[in-house]
Design a protein around this motif. Structure first.
Motif, PDB file in Angstrom:
ATOM      1  N   VAL A 246      20.778  14.546 -61.816  1.00 50.91           N
ATOM      2  CA  VAL A 246      21.650  14.220 -60.838  1.00 50.91           C
ATOM      3  C   VAL A 246      21.822  15.244 -59.914  1.00 50.91           C
ATOM      4  O   VAL A 246      22.237  16.301 -60.319  1.00 50.91           O
ATOM      5  CB  VAL A 246      22.815  13.437 -61.317  1.00 50.91           C
ATOM      6  CG1 VAL A 246      23.538  13.010 -60.300  1.00 50.91           C
ATOM      7  CG2 VAL A 246      22.367  12.638 -62.389  1.00 50.91           C
ATOM      8  N   LEU A 247      21.343  15.065 -58.522  1.00 55.20           N
ATOM      9  CA  LEU A 247      21.845  16.102 -57.581  1.00 55.20           C
ATOM     10  C   LEU A 247      22.807  15.407 -56.792  1.00 55.20           C
ATOM     11  O   LEU A 247      22.991  14.175 -56.366  1.00 55.20           O
ATOM     12  CB  LEU A 247      20.616  15.844 -56.479  1.00 55.20           C
ATOM     13  CG  LEU A 247      20.425  17.047 -55.582  1.00 55.20           C
ATOM     14  CD1 LEU A 247      20.109  18.418 -56.279  1.00 55.20           C
ATOM     15  CD2 LEU A 247      19.297  16.840 -54.718  1.00 55.20           C
ATOM     16  N   THR A 248      23.903  16.257 -56.541  1.00 54.96           N
ATOM     17  CA  THR A 248      25.020  16.155 -55.815  1.00 54.96           C
ATOM     18  C   THR A 248      24.961  16.777 -54.004  1.00 54.96           C
ATOM     19  O   THR A 248      24.276  17.617 -54.179  1.00 54.96           O
ATOM     20  CB  THR A 248      26.401  16.568 -56.344  1.00 54.96           C
ATOM     21  OG1 THR A 248      26.420  17.935 -56.301  1.00 54.96           O
ATOM     22  CG2 THR A 248      26.713  15.835 -57.683  1.00 54.96           C
ATOM     23  N   VAL A 249      25.393  15.914 -53.285  1.00 56.62           N
ATOM     24  CA  VAL A 249      25.445  16.331 -51.627  1.00 56.62           C
ATOM     25  C   VAL A 249      26.674  16.415 -51.093  1.00 56.62           C
ATOM     26  O   VAL A 249      27.632  15.656 -51.503  1.00 56.62           O
ATOM     27  CB  VAL A 249      24.596  15.323 -51.168  1.00 56.62           C
ATOM     28  CG1 VAL A 249      24.245  15.528 -49.668  1.00 56.62           C
ATOM     29  CG2 VAL A 249      22.984  15.375 -51.736  1.00 56.62           C
ATOM     30  N   HIS A 250      26.779  17.683 -50.237  1.00 51.91           N
ATOM     31  CA  HIS A 250      27.840  17.975 -49.599  1.00 51.91           C
ATOM     32  C   HIS A 250      27.703  18.305 -48.229  1.00 51.91           C
ATOM     33  O   HIS A 250      27.098  19.002 -47.768  1.00 51.91           O
ATOM     34  CB  HIS A 250      28.735  18.965 -50.157  1.00 51.91           C
ATOM     35  CG  HIS A 250      30.147  19.365 -49.680  1.00 51.91           C
ATOM     36  ND1 HIS A 250      31.220  18.868 -50.250  1.00 51.91           N
ATOM     37  CD2 HIS A 250      30.234  20.111 -48.691  1.00 51.91           C
ATOM     38  CE1 HIS A 250      32.228  19.275 -49.242  1.00 51.91           C
ATOM     39  NE2 HIS A 250      31.671  20.144 -48.599  1.00 51.91           N
ATOM     40  N   CYS A 251      28.070  17.335 -47.484  1.00 48.39           N
ATOM     41  CA  CYS A 251      27.717  17.339 -45.654  1.00 48.39           C
ATOM     42  C   CYS A 251      28.983  17.572 -45.172  1.00 48.39           C
ATOM     43  O   CYS A 251      29.752  16.857 -45.280  1.00 48.39           O
ATOM     44  CB  CYS A 251      27.013  16.281 -45.307  1.00 48.39           C
ATOM     45  SG  CYS A 251      25.363  16.056 -45.915  1.00 48.39           S
ATOM     46  N   GLU A 252      28.942  18.549 -44.079  1.00 46.90           N
ATOM     47  CA  GLU A 252      30.173  18.502 -43.062  1.00 46.90           C
ATOM     48  C   GLU A 252      30.298  17.375 -42.111  1.00 46.90           C
ATOM     49  O   GLU A 252      31.081  17.217 -41.285  1.00 46.90           O
ATOM     50  CB  GLU A 252      30.215  19.906 -42.550  1.00 46.90           C
ATOM     51  CG  GLU A 252      30.376  21.080 -43.461  1.00 46.90           C
ATOM     52  CD  GLU A 252      31.609  21.153 -44.026  1.00 46.90           C
ATOM     53  OE1 GLU A 252      32.479  20.597 -43.606  1.00 46.90           O
ATOM     54  OE2 GLU A 252      31.571  21.461 -45.372  1.00 46.90           O
ATOM     55  N   ARG A 253      29.060  16.666 -41.796  1.00 47.05           N
ATOM     56  CA  ARG A 253      28.980  15.554 -40.999  1.00 47.05           C
ATOM     57  C   ARG A 253      27.863  14.805 -41.345  1.00 47.05           C
ATOM     58  O   ARG A 253      27.224  15.115 -41.967  1.00 47.05           O
ATOM     59  CB  ARG A 253      29.129  15.934 -39.340  1.00 47.05           C
ATOM     60  CG  ARG A 253      27.629  16.631 -39.016  1.00 47.05           C
ATOM     61  CD  ARG A 253      27.720  17.042 -37.723  1.00 47.05           C
ATOM     62  NE  ARG A 253      26.842  18.342 -37.538  1.00 47.05           N
ATOM     63  CZ  ARG A 253      25.635  18.279 -37.031  1.00 47.05           C
ATOM     64  NH1 ARG A 253      25.265  17.104 -37.018  1.00 47.05           N
ATOM     65  NH2 ARG A 253      24.942  19.459 -37.017  1.00 47.05           N
ATOM     66  N   PHE A 254      28.009  13.551 -40.906  1.00 44.85           N
ATOM     67  CA  PHE A 254      27.074  12.437 -41.631  1.00 44.85           C
ATOM     68  C   PHE A 254      26.142  11.939 -40.060  1.00 44.85           C
ATOM     69  O   PHE A 254      25.442  11.042 -40.375  1.00 44.85           O
ATOM     70  CB  PHE A 254      27.671  11.228 -42.005  1.00 44.85           C
ATOM     71  CG  PHE A 254      28.422  11.652 -43.057  1.00 44.85           C
ATOM     72  CD1 PHE A 254      28.139  12.627 -44.068  1.00 44.85           C
ATOM     73  CD2 PHE A 254      29.552  10.925 -43.816  1.00 44.85           C
ATOM     74  CE1 PHE A 254      28.817  13.171 -45.134  1.00 44.85           C
ATOM     75  CE2 PHE A 254      30.225  11.189 -44.796  1.00 44.85           C
ATOM     76  CZ  PHE A 254      29.798  12.184 -45.641  1.00 44.85           C
ATOM     77  N   HIS A 255      26.386  12.551 -39.008  1.00 39.10           N
ATOM     78  CA  HIS A 255      25.464  12.024 -37.840  1.00 39.10           C
ATOM     79  C   HIS A 255      24.882  13.410 -36.992  1.00 39.10           C
ATOM     80  O   HIS A 255      25.569  14.401 -37.366  1.00 39.10           O
ATOM     81  CB  HIS A 255      26.275  11.029 -37.031  1.00 39.10           C
ATOM     82  CG  HIS A 255      27.337  11.955 -36.199  1.00 39.10           C
ATOM     83  ND1 HIS A 255      28.628  12.613 -36.753  1.00 39.10           N
ATOM     84  CD2 HIS A 255      27.350  12.365 -34.786  1.00 39.10           C
ATOM     85  CE1 HIS A 255      29.043  13.263 -35.858  1.00 39.10           C
ATOM     86  NE2 HIS A 255      28.504  13.133 -34.658  1.00 39.10           N
ATOM     87  N   GLU A 256      24.169  12.895 -36.140  1.00 38.98           N
ATOM     88  CA  GLU A 256      23.595  13.702 -35.133  1.00 38.98           C
ATOM     89  C   GLU A 256      23.601  12.993 -33.760  1.00 38.98           C
ATOM     90  O   GLU A 256      22.787  12.073 -33.471  1.00 38.98           O
ATOM     91  CB  GLU A 256      22.230  14.400 -35.507  1.00 38.98           C
ATOM     92  CG  GLU A 256      21.369  15.258 -34.446  1.00 38.98           C
ATOM     93  CD  GLU A 256      22.415  16.459 -33.964  1.00 38.98           C
ATOM     94  OE1 GLU A 256      23.110  16.655 -34.699  1.00 38.98           O
ATOM     95  OE2 GLU A 256      21.960  16.975 -33.061  1.00 38.98           O
ATOM     96  N   GLY A 257      24.483  13.660 -32.876  1.00 39.35           N
ATOM     97  CA  GLY A 257      24.511  12.861 -31.456  1.00 39.35           C
ATOM     98  C   GLY A 257      24.745  11.278 -31.670  1.00 39.35           C
ATOM     99  O   GLY A 257      25.297  10.862 -32.211  1.00 39.35           O
ATOM    100  N   ASP A 258      23.740  10.696 -30.879  1.00 38.16           N
ATOM    101  CA  ASP A 258      23.917   9.075 -30.858  1.00 38.16           C
ATOM    102  C   ASP A 258      22.620   8.440 -31.564  1.00 38.16           C
ATOM    103  O   ASP A 258      22.378   7.318 -31.148  1.00 38.16           O
ATOM    104  CB  ASP A 258      24.044   8.594 -29.544  1.00 38.16           C
ATOM    105  CG  ASP A 258      22.868   8.949 -28.458  1.00 38.16           C
ATOM    106  OD1 ASP A 258      22.127   9.654 -29.038  1.00 38.16           O
ATOM    107  OD2 ASP A 258      23.024   8.468 -27.525  1.00 38.16           O
TER     108      ASP A 258
END
Ligand code: FAD
Length: 388
Positions: A246-258
């Protein structure tokens, strides 16, 4: 999308958060409930034969992951015409070009094609190709880690007609073994019992077993109740089934631009210890729908608003997933006591006393960040204990 393989399917439990999202689409919750089993609690089978019942006031809906996916797909294709939605199977996204707004999809070893997009939603799981593109090319700060646990799926029958032995049809069955190995088996329609054997990835108790007889013997010795229910066919299949991590993921944001958005495990995969990965992924979809209603099709507003609303909850969910359940024996007893006492007081004084952390996650739709702030003392305690 890949083939619906039964090798790595497992039961998913859905509670208020996930079900609230399903309810937003007419008929969907009912369609899923019709193929689910509602579990009223968990039976924990101790190493020395001790049995402990943990009842649940609100039953938990449990459904096989592949079954859930096929109901979602059926709903999608029946609701929208082929002109509105085109579904392509066995297309692996291999490259993204955010400047040209194109994705490349591989059909097989020889064939691939490139297509353009206005909005790209990466719902491609913990090993997301879209996230990798954002991380390598758009400055997305993210990290991924394997949890120490690995697992193999196990499929049994809930009853043994020869011995007339059967496990309760509406309870989750949990078993523990010495070296941190454990099993979680969930009744499914048709008297099936689906689940997983979980173990430290460096200490696979099945390693070294080479015949179906040895596998059956292992279960008869270590999980005697399940050993009685295991056929030699299943023992053979289990030998061949791959070990999954099982891989866990941590992101500082979930989008790029529009134009690019990550949702579900692609954005925030967590350990399955409190069973929230799918619940939170469905909740993502509900929130995205609400933002679309608020901002219309203005993706330039919708996507940043999604990150703003969801990132702190995803980070809180990770803390809750890692530290709600303690591993130390004394803390396990404390956890169970606190859960029971808070349940009792919450029943008497619902406005004054909130349920304990696991019940808050399961039975409410309070944002994960609020659950974390209400439970921070406990989470810190478990975190400290895991460092010693
Ligand atoms: C053992 C176990 C038990 C769990 N139990 C629970 C539970 O009880 N409750 C709960 O809420 N959650 C549970 N989870 C977590 C849950 O399974 C996940 O959080 C959920 O499946 C995430 O959904 P998703 O659609 O984001 O990702 P996935 O379910 O991983 O789906 C991603 C899809 O993208 C496809 N894909 C991947 N890469 C590409 C590519 N390059 N191109 C095209 N397609 C691609 C994949 O084939 C797949 O179809 C459990 C997880 C495990 C491992």
């Amino acid at each position: 999308m890949s083939d619906v393989s039964s090798e790595r399917t497992f039961p998913i439990s859905l509670q208020e958060r996930g079900r609230k999202a399903l309810r937003a689409i007419k008929g969907l919750e009912e369609a899923i409930a019709a193929q689910s089993v509602f579990c009223q609690g968990t039976i924990i089978y101790g190493k020395k034969g001790k049995i402990r019942q943990i009842p649940r006031q609100t039953p938990v809906l449990t459904i096989d992951r592949n079954r859930l996916v096929s109901i979602l797909l059926k709903q999608l294709t029946e609701t929208y015409s082929h002109n509105q939605v085109k579904v392509h199977f066995n297309c692996q996204c291999t490259a993204v070009d955010g400047t040209a707004k194109t994705v490349t999809l591989k059909l097989n070893q020889e064939q691939s094609f490139t297509t353009d997009y206005d909005l790209l939603v990466g719902a491609d799981g913990a090993r997301s190709q879209i996230r990798e593109y954002l991380s390598n090319n758009a400055g997305l700060v993210c990290s991924q880690n394997y949890v120490p646990d690995a697992y193999k799926s196990v499929y049994l029958s809930r009853l043994n007609p020869e011995t007339r032995w059967e496990l309760e049809p509406n309870k989750i069955h949990a078993f523990t073994l010495e070296n941190k190995a454990r099993m979680l088996m969930v009744p499914q329609p048709g008297d099936h019992l689906n689940g997983v054997i979980i173990f430290d990835h460096q200490n696979n108790p099945l390693e070294g077993l080479s015949t179906k007889e040895e596998v059956k013997e292992f279960f008869e010795k270590n999980f005697p109740i399940l050993g009685q229910l295991m056929s030699l066919e299943e023992a053979q299949m289990l030998l061949k089934r791959p070990v999954a991590r099982v891989l866990t993921v941590h992101c500082e944001r979930f989008h790029e631009g529009d134009s690019v958005l990550l949702i579900g495990d692609a954005a925030h995969a967590v350990s399955p210890s409190i069973g929230q990965g799918c619940n939170s992924s469905l909740e993502d979809v509900l929130i995205l729908g609400q933002l679309l209603e608020q901002y219309g099709n203005d993706w330039g507003q919708v996507l940043p608003a999604f990150s703003q609303q969801r990132v702190s909850d995803a980070h809180a969910l990770r803390e809750l997933s890692d530290y709600t359940f303690p591993r130390q024996k004394s803390l396990i007893v404390e956890f169970l006591l606190r859960t029971m006492i808070k349940r009792l007081f919450h029943r008497w004084f619902p406005h004054w006393v909130k349920p304990f952390v696991f019940d808050l996650v399961l039975d409410t739709d309070l944002p994960y960040s609020q659950v974390l702030s209400l439970s921070q003392g406990w989470i810190n305690k478990v975190k400290r204990s895991s460092l010693t």
